[in-house]
Design a protein around this motif. Structure first.
Motif, short mmCIF file in Angstrom:
data_model
loop_
_atom_site.label_atom_id
_atom_site.label_comp_id
_atom_site.label_asym_id
_atom_site.label_seq_id
_atom_site.Cartn_x
_atom_site.Cartn_y
_atom_site.Cartn_z
N THR A 31 0.84 -1.21 0.00
CA THR A 31 0.00 0.00 0.00
C THR A 31 0.87 1.25 0.00
OG1 THR A 31 -0.15 -0.05 2.41
CG2 THR A 31 -1.92 -1.13 1.17
N ARG A 54 3.27 12.68 15.51
CA ARG A 54 1.88 12.22 15.46
C ARG A 54 1.21 12.37 16.82
NH1 ARG A 54 -0.38 7.66 12.18
NH2 ARG A 54 -1.94 6.53 13.34
N ASN A 58 -3.87 8.88 18.30
CA ASN A 58 -4.14 8.25 17.00
C ASN A 58 -3.47 6.87 16.99
OD1 ASN A 58 -4.91 7.80 14.40
ND2 ASN A 58 -3.73 9.48 13.51
N PRO A 59 -4.24 5.78 17.04
CA PRO A 59 -3.64 4.45 17.21
C PRO A 59 -2.87 3.95 15.99
CG PRO A 59 -6.01 4.28 16.86
CD PRO A 59 -5.72 5.74 16.96
N HIS A 63 1.35 -5.01 12.42
CA HIS A 63 1.62 -5.82 11.23
C HIS A 63 2.19 -7.18 11.62
CE1 HIS A 63 1.40 -1.70 9.82
NE2 HIS A 63 1.33 -2.11 8.56
N THR A 113 -9.41 -1.95 21.25
CA THR A 113 -9.27 -2.67 19.98
C THR A 113 -7.89 -2.43 19.38
OG1 THR A 113 -10.17 -0.75 18.85
CG2 THR A 113 -11.72 -2.50 19.42
N ARG A 117 -2.84 -6.00 10.41
CA ARG A 117 -2.61 -6.04 8.97
C ARG A 117 -1.50 -7.04 8.66
NH1 ARG A 117 -1.57 -4.26 3.98
NH2 ARG A 117 0.12 -2.75 3.69
N PRO A 138 2.68 3.13 11.41
CA PRO A 138 1.84 4.04 10.64
C PRO A 138 2.52 4.24 9.28
CG PRO A 138 3.31 5.31 12.02
CD PRO A 138 3.70 3.86 12.19
N SER A 139 1.90 4.98 8.39
CA SER A 139 2.58 5.35 7.15
C SER A 139 3.82 6.17 7.52
CB SER A 139 1.63 6.14 6.26
OG SER A 139 1.04 7.21 6.98
N GLU A 176 -3.43 3.74 1.22
CA GLU A 176 -3.43 2.96 2.44
C GLU A 176 -4.53 1.89 2.42
OE1 GLU A 176 -3.84 6.15 2.22
OE2 GLU A 176 -2.30 7.23 3.33
N SER A 177 -4.33 0.88 3.28
CA SER A 177 -5.25 -0.26 3.35
C SER A 177 -6.68 0.15 3.70
CB SER A 177 -4.74 -1.24 4.41
OG SER A 177 -4.69 -0.62 5.68
N ILE A 179 -9.72 -0.15 5.99
CA ILE A 179 -9.86 -0.54 7.40
C ILE A 179 -11.29 -0.97 7.66
CG2 ILE A 179 -9.66 0.17 9.82
CD1 ILE A 179 -7.63 2.23 9.03
N ARG A 191 -12.08 3.15 6.72
CA ARG A 191 -11.27 3.85 5.70
C ARG A 191 -11.38 3.03 4.42
NH1 ARG A 191 -4.91 4.74 6.76
NH2 ARG A 191 -4.86 2.49 6.43
N GLY A 221 -8.02 8.77 13.68
CA GLY A 221 -7.16 9.49 12.74
C GLY A 221 -7.92 10.38 11.79
O1 TXA Z 1 -1.79 0.60 4.38
C1 TXA Z 1 -1.71 0.91 5.57
O2 TXA Z 1 -2.60 0.67 6.39
C2 TXA Z 1 -0.40 1.58 6.02
C3 TXA Z 1 0.74 0.56 5.92
C4 TXA Z 1 2.04 1.10 6.43
O3 TXA Z 1 0.37 -0.62 6.57
N1 TXA Z 1 -0.53 2.10 7.35
C5 TXA Z 1 -1.26 3.20 7.66
O4 TXA Z 1 -1.17 3.58 8.99
O5 TXA Z 1 -1.91 3.80 6.83
P1 TXA Z 1 -1.64 5.01 9.53
O6 TXA Z 1 -1.23 5.03 10.94
O7 TXA Z 1 -1.10 6.07 8.64
O8 TXA Z 1 -3.20 4.95 9.45
C6 TXA Z 1 -3.87 4.06 10.33
C7 TXA Z 1 -5.30 4.51 10.56
C8 TXA Z 1 -5.40 5.76 11.40
O9 TXA Z 1 -6.37 6.61 10.83
C9 TXA Z 1 -5.89 5.23 12.76
O10 TXA Z 1 -6.67 6.14 13.44
C10 TXA Z 1 -6.66 3.99 12.35
O11 TXA Z 1 -5.94 3.46 11.28
N2 TXA Z 1 -6.70 2.99 13.42
C11 TXA Z 1 -5.65 2.29 13.93
N3 TXA Z 1 -6.05 1.49 14.94
C12 TXA Z 1 -7.37 1.66 15.08
C13 TXA Z 1 -8.37 1.14 15.96
N4 TXA Z 1 -8.09 0.26 16.90
N5 TXA Z 1 -9.65 1.56 15.80
C14 TXA Z 1 -9.96 2.46 14.84
N6 TXA Z 1 -9.06 3.00 13.98
C15 TXA Z 1 -7.79 2.63 14.09
#
Ligand code: TXA
Ligand code: MG
Length: 329
Positions: A31, A54, A58-59, A63, A113, A117, A138-139, A176-177, A179, A191, A221
């Motif tokens: 991604t 960050r 923001n959780p 991986h 929670t 991934r 995170p990214s 990004e993936s 969610i 997402r 986030g």
């Molecule tokens: O593709 C992806 O998901 C990339 C690659 C590196 O794996 N990672 C990514 O991470 O985009 P980040 O941190 O940029 O975005 C993660 C999103 C954030 O908006 C965060 O709030 C949400 O995932 N998130 C993480 N854990 C969560 C949880 N337990 N409940 C709800 N939202 C969560």
């Protein structure tokens, strides 16, 4: 701090060593690039937040490199969640599950929670396997900047802030993936991404799509500004309007980001600098961030095509709306 870019072959040993010592390492996924640390080491997790700037509420996503490792970090995994895992992992999806006690609050930002991934990129899986711990990431961009889709993007943003970037070429998927929260009564997309609502509905029978504001609020986030290029960006649904705005904004060094068909239309009307995102929606998804990186470097004003609201194009538009702050012409 010197930031090195090394291939898996040259850098794996060093990457594992850094993770063991509680440092962070940037690595490729299909991604976007991630900024990884040992998910079970609070101090290491804090370094991610520092390097990115960050907000701590923001959780982070955890991986893994094997489905059997999901049990180590999540509990009470429903049959529906298992079905999603089996259908789409490894791949561009993050599944929100109830977290296991070993996952520190620093990772989940205090939530009960955790996002899990299993990426489909050989450098990511080799790296995670060799670390022998789950890797939260995170990214690999500083907060509010565009997610990186190449090692060079990471370097431009993070040089001097992290010790090592594993080289994995350009990311295949490009955004990004997806969610999906599997802890709600109705599985809910928090997402949108390459795994679309239709694909998920096929497996689950039904999902709540990313539409209502209530859904958005579940991913903490989402309340922060994301994916923004350094210069102004607007969205245009016709080639005519794009060229008109281009001419009006000539002094700001504008550029048009669009697919091949749109650019062919533009060429019939005017003489504009354009970045071609390719023919298909997959091409557009793969190239959207790298084109924004290129555009903000070489140009001063971005006019981006409206790719519509169907399938993966809708997921790409989600990122474009954020980057443009919703500005349309
Ligand atoms: O593709 C992806 O998901 C990339 C690659 C590196 O794996 N990672 C990514 O991470 O985009 P980040 O941190 O940029 O975005 C993660 C999103 C954030 O908006 C965060 O709030 C949400 O995932 N998130 C993480 N854990 C969560 C949880 N337990 N409940 C709800 N939202 C969560
Ligand atoms: Mg991000």
């Amino acid at each position: 701090m010197l930031t090195e870019i090394l291939t898996l072959e040259d850098g794996l040993e060093k990457a594992v060593e850094l993770i063991r010592k509680g440092e962070v390492v940037a690595f490729p996924t299909e991604t976007v690039y991630g900024l990884g640390a040992n998910a079970l080491d609070k101090k290491a997790v804090k370094k991610i937040f520092e390097a990115k700037g960050r907000p701590a509420d923001n959780p982070l996503i955890v991986h893994v490199a094997d489905k059997s490792d999901i049990d180590r970090v999540a509990v009470e995994i429903s049959n529906q969640a298992k079905a999603v895992i089996d259908a789409f992992m490894p791949g561009p999806i993050t599944v929100i599950l109830k977290k296991a006690d070993c996952v520190p609050d620093e990772v989940s930002a205090g939530l009960p929670t955790v996002g899990i991934r299993f990426p489909a990129h050989v450098v990511a899986t080799e790296f995670i396997k060799a670390c022998r711990v789950p890797i939260c990431a995170p990214s690999a961009n500083t907060s509010t900047k565009i997610s990186p889709t190449s090692a060079e993007h990471v370097f431009e943003d993070m040089n001097g802030r992290i010790p090592l970037i594993l080289q994995g070429g350009e990311c295949n998927v490009g955004i990004e993936s997806t969610i999906i929260d599997m802890t709600c009564e109705v599985p809910t997309i928090l997402r949108p991404g390459a795994i679309t609502p239709a694909m998920l509905a096929d497996v689950l029978g039904g999902v709540k799509t990313f539409e209502g504001k209530i859904v958005v609020a579940k991913a903490p986030g989402m309340k922060y500004r994301h994916y923004a290029p350094d210069c102004e960006m607007v969205v245009s649904s016709s080639a005519q309007t794009a060229v008109k705005i281009y001419d009006e904004e000539k002094d700001r060094k504008p550029v048009i980001l669009a697919n091949s068909d749109f650019i062919a239309e533009v060429a019939k009307i005017g003489n504009c600098d354009c970045i071609d995102l390719g023919k298909s929606d997959e091409d557009v998804m793969r190239n959207i961030y790298s084109s924004m990186h290129e555009a903000q470097k070489k140009f001063g004003f971005i006019i981006c095509q409206d790719f519509g609201d169907k399938g993966i194009a809708a997921s790409v538009m989600n990122r474009i709306e954020k980057a443009s702050g919703g500005k349309r012409v």
